[in-house]
Write a protein that holds these residues in place. Structure first.
Motif, mmCIF file in Angstrom:
data_model
loop_
_atom_site.group_PDB
_atom_site.id
_atom_site.type_symbol
_atom_site.label_atom_id
_atom_site.label_comp_id
_atom_site.label_asym_id
_atom_site.label_seq_id
_atom_site.Cartn_x
_atom_site.Cartn_y
_atom_site.Cartn_z
ATOM 1 N N ASP A 183 0.836 -1.210 0.000
ATOM 2 C CA ASP A 183 0.000 0.000 0.000
ATOM 3 C C ASP A 183 0.864 1.250 0.000
ATOM 4 O O ASP A 183 0.581 2.217 -0.735
ATOM 5 C CB ASP A 183 -0.927 0.014 1.221
ATOM 6 C CG ASP A 183 -1.993 -1.072 1.156
ATOM 7 O OD1 ASP A 183 -2.333 -1.484 0.035
ATOM 8 O OD2 ASP A 183 -2.468 -1.498 2.221
ATOM 9 N N GLN A 215 -5.135 4.599 0.321
ATOM 10 C CA GLN A 215 -5.027 5.079 1.691
ATOM 11 C C GLN A 215 -6.039 4.383 2.606
ATOM 12 O O GLN A 215 -5.730 4.048 3.754
ATOM 13 C CB GLN A 215 -5.212 6.597 1.722
ATOM 14 C CG GLN A 215 -4.039 7.364 1.109
ATOM 15 C CD GLN A 215 -4.302 8.847 0.999
ATOM 16 O OE1 GLN A 215 -5.459 9.289 0.932
ATOM 17 N NE2 GLN A 215 -3.233 9.645 0.948
ATOM 18 N N ILE A 216 -7.254 4.188 2.104
ATOM 19 C CA ILE A 216 -8.275 3.476 2.879
ATOM 20 C C ILE A 216 -7.855 2.030 3.115
ATOM 21 O O ILE A 216 -8.003 1.480 4.215
ATOM 22 C CB ILE A 216 -9.636 3.534 2.150
ATOM 23 C CG1 ILE A 216 -10.181 4.962 2.169
ATOM 24 C CG2 ILE A 216 -10.637 2.581 2.826
ATOM 25 C CD1 ILE A 216 -11.447 5.143 1.339
ATOM 26 N N LYS A 218 -4.812 0.912 3.219
ATOM 27 C CA LYS A 218 -3.723 0.915 4.192
ATOM 28 C C LYS A 218 -4.265 1.070 5.612
ATOM 29 O O LYS A 218 -3.806 0.383 6.543
ATOM 30 C CB LYS A 218 -2.750 2.046 3.878
ATOM 31 C CG LYS A 218 -1.632 2.176 4.889
ATOM 32 C CD LYS A 218 -0.752 3.386 4.619
ATOM 33 C CE LYS A 218 0.288 3.554 5.718
ATOM 34 N NZ LYS A 218 1.155 4.752 5.486
ATOM 35 N N THR A 219 -5.227 1.952 5.801
ATOM 36 C CA THR A 219 -5.818 2.160 7.127
ATOM 37 C C THR A 219 -6.498 0.891 7.626
ATOM 38 O O THR A 219 -6.360 0.503 8.802
ATOM 39 C CB THR A 219 -6.831 3.313 7.088
ATOM 40 O OG1 THR A 219 -6.180 4.516 6.667
ATOM 41 C CG2 THR A 219 -7.457 3.534 8.456
ATOM 42 N N THR A 220 -7.224 0.211 6.731
ATOM 43 C CA THR A 220 -7.897 -1.036 7.110
ATOM 44 C C THR A 220 -6.890 -2.103 7.516
ATOM 45 O O THR A 220 -7.052 -2.777 8.540
ATOM 46 C CB THR A 220 -8.759 -1.552 5.949
ATOM 47 O OG1 THR A 220 -9.743 -0.569 5.608
ATOM 48 C CG2 THR A 220 -9.449 -2.852 6.344
ATOM 49 N N ALA A 222 -3.860 -1.599 8.585
ATOM 50 C CA ALA A 222 -3.202 -1.177 9.818
ATOM 51 C C ALA A 222 -4.058 -1.528 11.032
ATOM 52 O O ALA A 222 -3.544 -1.950 12.079
ATOM 53 C CB ALA A 222 -2.913 0.320 9.779
ATOM 54 N N GLN A 223 -5.379 -1.373 10.907
ATOM 55 C CA GLN A 223 -6.286 -1.734 12.007
ATOM 56 C C GLN A 223 -6.296 -3.247 12.236
ATOM 57 O O GLN A 223 -6.312 -3.710 13.380
ATOM 58 C CB GLN A 223 -7.694 -1.225 11.708
ATOM 59 C CG GLN A 223 -7.812 0.295 11.743
ATOM 60 C CD GLN A 223 -9.174 0.796 11.300
ATOM 61 O OE1 GLN A 223 -9.929 0.076 10.632
ATOM 62 N NE2 GLN A 223 -9.488 2.031 11.650
#
Length: 285
Positions: A183, A215-216, A218-220, A222-223
């Protein structure tokens, strides 16, 4: 004229037993001090014996089993992590014990017979109602405190490693790290493309849409990585520290010795009239 012979009344065992029983009770009541002395002497001897009981050391480490979820984090996955008996199976493995012994610079025989596990029940699953045991204690008893503490900690770390309970979480963490790295590379590539001069508004709009999607994503991921590391991955929750314990129960030893003293005191009271007269002439010689 011969007088009539009275009829024989025969032997009444119940009457004899009652007489004997009353006699024994009377002897015990008269010489109650022998019973009391037997209890006191027995208790004192038992206490002294308990002081000489062998000392051993115990150490307990607590591990968190982890709660594995699906790759998307949508629900629990039933695997070896959700079975507390897997911990007992692992710590009783000769291969695991040999690994721990090498790490603690000792022999497996120094602690292998003192290993025990205990699951700590903390709740029930809302969906299935089944018991959830995410915490398990690993206790090691040994003659040396350093061996007990080292073995307990080493066993705990071995159990939660990727070779045993941590396999699923370790692979999931590796996959998520790789996805996040991808990502980041895609985001950097799109940002570089957007910065180029001369792109049409349509191309820029497409690139910006792609950037937001990356970016979304990557955020998912990361969570999900945070969930895998903090919740799904098994780990050592508390490390072990050794403490001294007594191998023999002091209270049980004193109680048993007191009972033996009571029995010996009762026998002495019952046999007093028979034994003492025989010993008196010998003492006078």
């Amino acid at each position: 004229m011969t007088a009539p012979v009275p009829p024989s009344r025969g032997f009444d065992p119940e009457a004899e037993q009652e007489v004997d029983f009353a006699k024994y009770v009377r002897l015990l009541a008269v010489r109650w001090w022998l019973l009391a002395a037997g209890v006191v002497v027995g208790a004192v001897i038992g206490y002294l014996v308990s002081l000489g009981g062998s000392q051993i050391y115990a150490a307990t480490a607590t591990i968190y089993l982890g709660q594995p979820y699906t790759p998307t984090g949508g629900g629990l996955v039933q695997n070896i992590q959700t079975n507390p008996s897997a911990v007992a199976t692992a710590v009783q493995s000769q291969a695991v014990q040999n690994t721990v012994a090498n790490r603690c610079k000792t022999k497996a025989s120094a602690f292998e017979h003192g290993i025990s596990t205990q699951a700590i029940a903390t709740g029930a699953s809302a969906k299935t109602g089944s018991q959830v045991n995410p915490l398990v204690k690993i206790t090691v008893q040994a003659k040396k405190g350093k061996v007990a503490a080292c073995a307990a900690n080493a066993l705990a770390e071995e159990v939660v490693s990727a070779k045993h309970l941590g396999a699923y979480a370790a692979q999931k963490i590796a996959n998520l790290n790789a996805q996040i790295a991808l990502d980041n590379a895609q985001i950097k590539s799109v940002q570089t493309a957007i910065s180029n001069v001369g792109l049409s508004d349509t191309i820029k709009l497409i690139l910006q849409t792609t950037l937001r999607s990356d970016q979304i994503d990557k955020t998912t991921n990361a969570q999900l990585l945070l969930l895998a590391k903090g919740v799904e991955s098994p780990r050592v929750y508390t490390h072990a520290a050794s403490h001294k314990i007594t191998a023999r129960s002091r209270r049980n030893t004193v109680v048993i010795a007191a009972l033996i003293g009571l029995i010996l005191g009762a026998l002495t009271a019952l046999l007093w009239d028979t034994v003492v007269p025989r010993l008196a002439p010998r003492n006078g010689d």
